[in-house]
Design a protein around this motif. Structure first.
Motif, PDB file in Angstrom:
ATOM      1  N   VAL A 152     -37.491  30.133   9.278  1.00 34.80           N
ATOM      2  CA  VAL A 152     -36.057  29.163   8.792  1.00 34.80           C
ATOM      3  C   VAL A 152     -35.934  29.095   7.236  1.00 34.80           C
ATOM      4  O   VAL A 152     -35.537  29.574   6.287  1.00 34.80           O
ATOM      5  CB  VAL A 152     -36.445  27.673   9.556  1.00 34.80           C
ATOM      6  N   LYS A 153     -37.486  28.721   7.208  1.00 29.36           N
ATOM      7  CA  LYS A 153     -37.453  28.317   5.411  1.00 29.36           C
ATOM      8  C   LYS A 153     -37.269  29.646   4.764  1.00 29.36           C
ATOM      9  O   LYS A 153     -37.110  30.224   3.402  1.00 29.36           O
ATOM     10  CB  LYS A 153     -39.116  28.423   4.994  1.00 29.36           C
ATOM     11  N   GLU A 154     -37.902  30.523   4.675  1.00 32.18           N
ATOM     12  CA  GLU A 154     -37.936  32.197   4.682  1.00 32.18           C
ATOM     13  C   GLU A 154     -37.103  33.297   4.570  1.00 32.18           C
ATOM     14  O   GLU A 154     -36.858  34.138   3.481  1.00 32.18           O
ATOM     15  CB  GLU A 154     -39.644  32.952   4.625  1.00 32.18           C
ATOM     16  N   ASP A 155     -36.617  33.392   5.883  1.00 30.51           N
ATOM     17  CA  ASP A 155     -35.559  33.948   6.400  1.00 30.51           C
ATOM     18  C   ASP A 155     -34.159  33.667   6.266  1.00 30.51           C
ATOM     19  O   ASP A 155     -32.913  34.516   5.336  1.00 30.51           O
ATOM     20  CB  ASP A 155     -35.629  35.465   7.248  1.00 30.51           C
ATOM     21  N   LEU A 156     -33.880  32.907   7.077  1.00 30.24           N
ATOM     22  CA  LEU A 156     -32.524  31.843   6.598  1.00 30.24           C
ATOM     23  C   LEU A 156     -32.129  31.293   5.949  1.00 30.24           C
ATOM     24  O   LEU A 156     -31.155  31.335   5.616  1.00 30.24           O
ATOM     25  CB  LEU A 156     -32.967  31.046   8.338  1.00 30.24           C
ATOM     26  N   PRO A 205     -27.991  35.506  14.352  1.00 34.70           N
ATOM     27  CA  PRO A 205     -26.672  35.241  13.716  1.00 34.70           C
ATOM     28  C   PRO A 205     -25.902  34.984  14.985  1.00 34.70           C
ATOM     29  O   PRO A 205     -25.166  33.927  14.246  1.00 34.70           O
ATOM     30  CB  PRO A 205     -26.351  36.366  13.564  1.00 34.70           C
ATOM     31  N   GLU A 206     -25.493  35.672  15.974  1.00 30.53           N
ATOM     32  CA  GLU A 206     -24.080  34.671  16.807  1.00 30.53           C
ATOM     33  C   GLU A 206     -24.334  33.949  17.270  1.00 30.53           C
ATOM     34  O   GLU A 206     -23.335  33.423  17.774  1.00 30.53           O
ATOM     35  CB  GLU A 206     -23.850  35.650  17.968  1.00 30.53           C
ATOM     36  N   ALA A 207     -25.870  33.025  17.092  1.00 35.02           N
ATOM     37  CA  ALA A 207     -25.455  31.519  17.465  1.00 35.02           C
ATOM     38  C   ALA A 207     -25.417  30.931  16.696  1.00 35.02           C
ATOM     39  O   ALA A 207     -25.271  29.583  16.405  1.00 35.02           O
ATOM     40  CB  ALA A 207     -27.109  31.216  17.956  1.00 35.02           C
ATOM     41  N   LEU A 208     -25.014  30.568  15.151  1.00 37.19           N
ATOM     42  CA  LEU A 208     -24.981  30.235  13.865  1.00 37.19           C
ATOM     43  C   LEU A 208     -23.722  30.057  13.607  1.00 37.19           C
ATOM     44  O   LEU A 208     -22.769  31.092  13.766  1.00 37.19           O
ATOM     45  CB  LEU A 208     -25.763  30.417  12.778  1.00 37.19           C
ATOM     46  N   GLU A 209     -22.956  28.313  14.668  1.00 34.02           N
ATOM     47  CA  GLU A 209     -21.624  28.479  14.313  1.00 34.02           C
ATOM     48  C   GLU A 209     -21.293  28.920  13.114  1.00 34.02           C
ATOM     49  O   GLU A 209     -21.246  28.391  12.473  1.00 34.02           O
ATOM     50  CB  GLU A 209     -21.368  27.172  14.725  1.00 34.02           C
ATOM     51  N   LYS A 210     -19.164  28.840  13.588  1.00 34.51           N
ATOM     52  CA  LYS A 210     -18.207  29.304  12.703  1.00 34.51           C
ATOM     53  C   LYS A 210     -16.895  29.063  12.683  1.00 34.51           C
ATOM     54  O   LYS A 210     -16.912  29.537  13.683  1.00 34.51           O
ATOM     55  CB  LYS A 210     -18.498  30.709  12.106  1.00 34.51           C
ATOM     56  N   TRP A 211     -16.000  28.355  12.447  1.00 32.19           N
ATOM     57  CA  TRP A 211     -15.060  27.817  13.450  1.00 32.19           C
ATOM     58  C   TRP A 211     -14.197  28.538  11.033  1.00 32.19           C
ATOM     59  O   TRP A 211     -14.295  28.296  10.656  1.00 32.19           O
ATOM     60  CB  TRP A 211     -15.020  26.418  12.395  1.00 32.19           C
ATOM     61  N   SER A 212     -12.779  29.001  11.924  1.00 33.94           N
ATOM     62  CA  SER A 212     -12.008  29.965  11.490  1.00 33.94           C
ATOM     63  C   SER A 212     -11.533  27.961  10.507  1.00 33.94           C
ATOM     64  O   SER A 212     -11.261  27.450  10.782  1.00 33.94           O
ATOM     65  CB  SER A 212     -10.770  30.757  11.452  1.00 33.94           C
ATOM     66  N   VAL A 213     -11.233  28.929   8.856  1.00 31.81           N
ATOM     67  CA  VAL A 213     -10.502  27.817   7.989  1.00 31.81           C
ATOM     68  C   VAL A 213      -9.081  27.424   8.820  1.00 31.81           C
ATOM     69  O   VAL A 213      -8.375  26.097   8.860  1.00 31.81           O
ATOM     70  CB  VAL A 213     -10.129  27.937   6.792  1.00 31.81           C
ATOM     71  N   SER A 214      -8.484  28.486   9.274  1.00 25.14           N
ATOM     72  CA  SER A 214      -6.781  27.925   9.809  1.00 25.14           C
ATOM     73  C   SER A 214      -7.587  27.161  10.991  1.00 25.14           C
ATOM     74  O   SER A 214      -6.463  25.989  11.101  1.00 25.14           O
ATOM     75  CB  SER A 214      -6.404  28.856   9.515  1.00 25.14           C
ATOM     76  N   LEU A 215      -7.785  26.867  11.805  1.00 23.88           N
ATOM     77  CA  LEU A 215      -7.969  26.200  12.857  1.00 23.88           C
ATOM     78  C   LEU A 215      -9.214  25.108  12.277  1.00 23.88           C
ATOM     79  O   LEU A 215      -8.412  23.674  13.084  1.00 23.88           O
ATOM     80  CB  LEU A 215      -9.067  27.147  13.952  1.00 23.88           C
ATOM     81  N   PHE A 216      -9.792  24.767  12.113  1.00 22.12           N
ATOM     82  CA  PHE A 216     -10.178  23.655  11.291  1.00 22.12           C
ATOM     83  C   PHE A 216      -9.001  22.656  10.144  1.00 22.12           C
ATOM     84  O   PHE A 216      -8.741  21.630  10.781  1.00 22.12           O
ATOM     85  CB  PHE A 216     -11.262  23.265   9.618  1.00 22.12           C
ATOM     86  N   GLU A 217      -7.983  23.522   9.639  1.00 21.05           N
ATOM     87  CA  GLU A 217      -7.154  22.426   9.199  1.00 21.05           C
ATOM     88  C   GLU A 217      -5.902  22.702   9.361  1.00 21.05           C
ATOM     89  O   GLU A 217      -5.764  21.681  10.295  1.00 21.05           O
ATOM     90  CB  GLU A 217      -6.144  23.574   8.219  1.00 21.05           C
ATOM     91  N   LYS A 218      -6.140  22.767  11.410  1.00 18.41           N
ATOM     92  CA  LYS A 218      -4.941  22.285  12.347  1.00 18.41           C
ATOM     93  C   LYS A 218      -5.340  21.604  13.380  1.00 18.41           C
ATOM     94  O   LYS A 218      -5.038  20.508  12.855  1.00 18.41           O
ATOM     95  CB  LYS A 218      -4.681  23.995  13.577  1.00 18.41           C
ATOM     96  N   VAL A 219      -5.999  21.413  13.395  1.00 18.15           N
ATOM     97  CA  VAL A 219      -7.345  20.774  14.269  1.00 18.15           C
ATOM     98  C   VAL A 219      -7.332  19.147  13.074  1.00 18.15           C
ATOM     99  O   VAL A 219      -7.797  17.833  13.890  1.00 18.15           O
ATOM    100  CB  VAL A 219      -8.812  21.268  15.080  1.00 18.15           C
ATOM    101  N   GLU A 230     -26.762  29.824  23.594  1.00 15.12           N
ATOM    102  CA  GLU A 230     -27.236  30.245  21.731  1.00 15.12           C
ATOM    103  C   GLU A 230     -26.601  31.693  21.957  1.00 15.12           C
ATOM    104  O   GLU A 230     -26.193  31.597  19.967  1.00 15.12           O
ATOM    105  CB  GLU A 230     -28.612  32.097  22.366  1.00 15.12           C
ATOM    106  N   THR A 231     -24.772  31.909  22.223  1.00 10.27           N
ATOM    107  CA  THR A 231     -24.016  31.469  21.468  1.00 10.27           C
ATOM    108  C   THR A 231     -22.588  30.704  21.729  1.00 10.27           C
ATOM    109  O   THR A 231     -23.068  30.732  22.549  1.00 10.27           O
ATOM    110  CB  THR A 231     -23.539  33.448  22.214  1.00 10.27           C
TER     111      THR A 231
END
Ligand code: PLP
Length: 824
Positions: free
Chosen positions: A453-457, A370-384, A280-281
């Motif tokens: 998912v449809k109504e709230d997320l 919310p803590e399980a919706l993945e986000k990656w920092s742009v700078s990490l993405f840019e590096k990898v 989940e996280t």
């Protein structure tokens, strides 16, 4: 000379042939003898004999799919929680009984040999087990399908309990070899990482992007054959193992840098070394992003290689041939990767490539947390993944300009919300948004969850693309979760409804007419009793605790998370204990509360809850004053093979998440199918279970989704409930004493703090009273054996909807549009 094609009949073995094959493999594959062989060697020899069947059918399946050039589904999942394969493969090949007899003649018990197999625990919980059930159903329904994932060297950690606390130990599921996997060096892939992007002139004029990788990693595929029930189709699960691209960097080596060259190798191998143990996280770590890219890039290359073998570089049929399902956001990077390959490497223009991607991908959402919706920092993405970041920017710009701006002109707030990029001090890539924008279908996993998912997320996305959002309620394979794990009940059903139910679980519905039949009730409940007696022995062996099969077995087995509310169960048991201490004649049927649960290693409160359960168990189980009316058992190292022993023995299934938080649940389906009565909230698939079984056959309690929302909106104050209910107050205050941790007061206080000062985010206290009432109902029902038997039978008989074959057929009809392809 053309060889005659073998039919299923030709392939079927009899007992003597299987026995001979096992002995042959014991000698020639395992290099031992009947006199010397260990149980492990016998298990491996048996697997090798079974594999003769598996491989023959695998080859037939692959030849058929190639010849017919069928559209196929590619199920991308960072987790496949397969468990053990021996009994499942034997059942699916109709060899179980034959094998039991063959081994019996050799003086061996098949069930003992099956215990030799380590679980393949390449997943955390529900999401990974769902993927495992789905590939079983895909093969069973003869759909061309490949599962793609990661060949973790270490699966989910092994849990030990020391003085009540969880200790994590490495899981080494293939330390001594795994007979069910085949390495495929001929299909190795190489994938780039890091580096920089250069813009150059293309051959056909115009500009072109070239990614100069900083490193290359080798992906080695390991195939696990997936045998469908009946053994007609054998698909594969292809798991990628990472290796250094060159075994040695010879230049470094020759310059005296042996250690450096080895370090590079070790780094490359780290990628598939361990499964992240967070359910989940997400940790947001560089290695995790690399794991995700690694398996997606290898899989996309593999899919393209197979497509090009038939169609060459003509991509006009690609979307007609290929469907890719993203199991949660973990494989999202497959979207920009396919774009990169089509545009940069295959030379397609952007619009054509995007048209293909959009049709090919679909996304399953598994959580609203919310803590399980993945986000990656742009700078990490840019590096990898520097090129992927550029592609994501381009996808985003086109989406915002071409779709969002015309629909909501000048509305920057909506643009900011729907953008793939989250602005702020640390800019982030939102993988959920990328999934929705890049997929033709988005599904939730139970009716209520899909609605949320449809109504709230994703409400604005749903407005943009109303036809994109859909529901596919989860399911479980009845082959593993009834036929194999509960052979006596399976036998009873064979007698009463015939042998088709493992394929058509709806057939069990006809059993409802026997729900009041005394003889049937007696048969049904004596099977439950027998399963409980078997579990009594397992509990004794694993924990040393004596329990009686006379008691109600009340089971909560799932990952430990505040939203799943093991703490609600815990405080209710403490309340029962208080009632018994205050009044030794307190009228209740003896109850055994059984837990099985792993906590993420960094999740302090979850680990404290495990500790509290164990400390409560020590006290309660050794308290003569309560005359054995209450027992608490924490089964260490909950995993698939343990679930297979617990589920057939459960009387009560605890499904008590805060409404709106459990996307579906699948443990709930498995326990009901095996005749347990659900005590549950109106959350996830519990709602659909209650619809199928009838609300009167479940103990439903607590706030529903709307009530949870409105209580939170009004401002929830847990102290209101603490002061209003003297029993609840006394229970919570107990955590601050040393009653359960003699001489060490306060060791359990973190639980009370989380429920009061911490604000009780999952409304545990708000649901306590109604939960307690539901338990009284359970107690009353159980004391009426005929009533209980009737409810248990109806629960089991009405779970047809939750067959994962039905889920897969829904995916096929609503999303994948596949044609089933008979083999043989
Ligand atoms: N872990 C294992 C080993 C399972 O078999 C299951 C499902 O039955 C789960 C986790 C998920 O359980 P739940 O749906 O109750 O969260």
């Amino acid at each position: 000379m053309a060889t005659k094609k073998k039919t299923d009949q030709d392939l079927q073995l009899d007992k003597d042939q299987l026995k001979a094959s096992i002995v042959r493999h014991l000698r020639s594959t395992l290099g031992t003898s009947e006199q010397k062989a260990s149980p492990e060697a016998w298990w491996k020899a048996t697997a090798a004999a079974v594999n003769e069947q598996v491989y023959e059918r695998l080859t037939r399946t692959q030849q058929t799919h190639f010849k017919k050039d069928t559209r196929a589904i590619h199920y991308l999942s960072a987790e496949f929680l397969m468990g053990r394969l021996s009994s499942n493969n034997l059942h699916n090949l109709s060899l179980y009984k034959i094998c039991e007899e063959a081994l019996g003649e050799l003086g061996l018990e098949l069930t003992d040999l099956c215990e030799q197999e380590p679980d393949m625990a390449l997943g955390n919980g529900g999401l990974g087990r769902l993927a495992a059930c789905f590939i079983d159903s895909l093969a069973t329904l003869n759909y061309p399908a490949v599962g793609y994932g990661i060949h973790y060297e270490h699966g989910l950690f092994r849990q030990e309990i020391q003085d009540g606390r969880q200790i994590e130990r490495p899981d080494s599921w293939r330390e001594y070899g795994n007979p069910w996997e085949i390495c495929r060096p001929e299909s190795v892939q190489e994938i780039p990482l890091y580096g920089y992007v250069e813009t150059v002139f293309g051959d056909k004029g115009g500009l072109k992007k070239v990614w100069h990788a900083g490193r290359k990693i080798k992906g080695v595929p390991w195939d696990i054959p997936v045998v469908g029930f009946g053994g007609h189709t054998v698909n594969i699960l292809r798991l990628w193992e990472s290796r250094a691209s060159e075994f040695f960097d010879w230049d470094v080596f020759n310059a005296g840098g042996y250690i450096d060259s080895q370090a590079e190798k070790a780094q490359a191998e780290t990628i598939s070394k361990v499964l992240y143990p967070n359910d989940e996280t997400d940790a947001g770590k560089e290695l995790r992003l690399i794991q995700q890219y690694f398996f997606c890039a290898c899989s996309i290359k593999d899919i393209l290689r197979r497509y090009k073998r038939v169609h060459g570089a003509d991509f006009s049929n690609f979307a007609a041939q290929i469907a890719i399902q993203l199991n949660d956001t973990h494989p999202t990077v497959a979207i920009p990767e396919l774009m990169r390959v089509l545009v940069d490497e295959e030379g397609l223009n952007w619009d054509t490539a995007w048209g293909i991607c959009y049709q090919v991908f679909s996304y399953t959402n598994h959580t609203l947390l919310p803590e399980a919706l993945e986000k990656w920092s742009v700078s990490l993405f840019e590096k990898v993944l520097p090129r992927h970041l550029e592609i994501i920017y381009e996808i985003n710009a086109r989406f915002l300009n071409e779709l969002v701006e015309p629909k909501w002109p000048g509305n920057d707030a909506i643009k900011a919300k729907l953008s793939i990029i989250e602005e702020g001090d640390v800019r982030k890539v939102r993988m959920g948004n990328l999934c929705v924008i890049g997929s033709s279908k988005v599904n939730g996993v139970a009716e209520i969850h899909s609605k949320l998912v449809k109504e709230d997320l994703f409400p604005e996305y749903a407005e943009l693309w109303p036809e994109k959002m859909c529901n596919v309620t989860n399911g479980v394979t009845p082959r593993r979760w009834l036929l194999a794990c509960n052979p006596e009940l399976a036998g009873l059903y064979n007698e009463v409804v015939g042998k088709e139910w493992p394929l058509q679980l709806d057939k069990l519905r006809s059993v409802v007419k026997f729900a009041d039949d005394k003889a049937f009730q007696q048969q049904f409940m004596s099977i439950k009793r027998h399963n409980k007696e078997k579990l009594v022995k397992v509990i004794k062996a694993e924990t040393g605790i004596d329990v009686s099969a006379e008691a109600i077995f009340d089971v909560q087995i799932k990952r430990l998370h505040e939203y799943k509310r093991q703490q609600l169960n815990l405080i209710h048991i403490m309340a029962l204990y208080r009632r018994l201490l205050a009044n030794p004649d307190y009228d209740m049927h003896p109850r055994v509360f059984i837990f099985g649960s792993k906590a993420a290693p960094g999740y302090k409160l979850a680990k404290d809850i495990i500790y509290a359960i164990n400390k409560l168990a020590e006290r309660v189980n050794n308290d003569a004053r309560i005359q054995g009316k209450l027992k608490v058992v924490f089964m260490p190292n909950y995993r698939v093979s343990l679930a297979e022993k617990l589920i057939p023995a459960a009387d009560v299934s605890e499904q008590i998440s805060t409404a709106g938080y459990e996307a579906s649940g699948t443990g709930n389906m498995k326990m009901a199918l095996n005749g347990a009565i659900t005590i549950g909230t109106l959350d996830g698939a519990n709602i659909e279970i209650a619809e199928e079984a009838g609300a009167e056959n479940c103990a439903i309690f607590g706030l529903n989704v709307d009530e949870v929302k409105s209580l939170k909106a009004r401002g929830y104050n847990p102290y209101d409930f603490y002061y209003a209910n003297s029993e609840l107050k006394a229970v919570l205050d107990w955590f601050d004493t040393d009653y359960f941790t003699p001489g060490r007061p306060g060791e359990l206080s973190s639980i009370k703090r989380s429920l009061l000062e911490g604000g009780d985010p999952y409304l545990t206290l708000a649901d306590f009273e109604s939960y307690s009432e539901a338990h009284k109902l359970i107690d009353a029902w159980y004391r009426d054996p005929a009533l209980w038997a009737k409810k248990a039978i109806i629960n089991s008989a009405t779970m047809g909807k939750f067959n994962s074959d039905r889920s897969i057929q829904d995916y096929v009809d609503r999303i994948w549009k596949l044609t089933s392809c008979s083999v043989g």
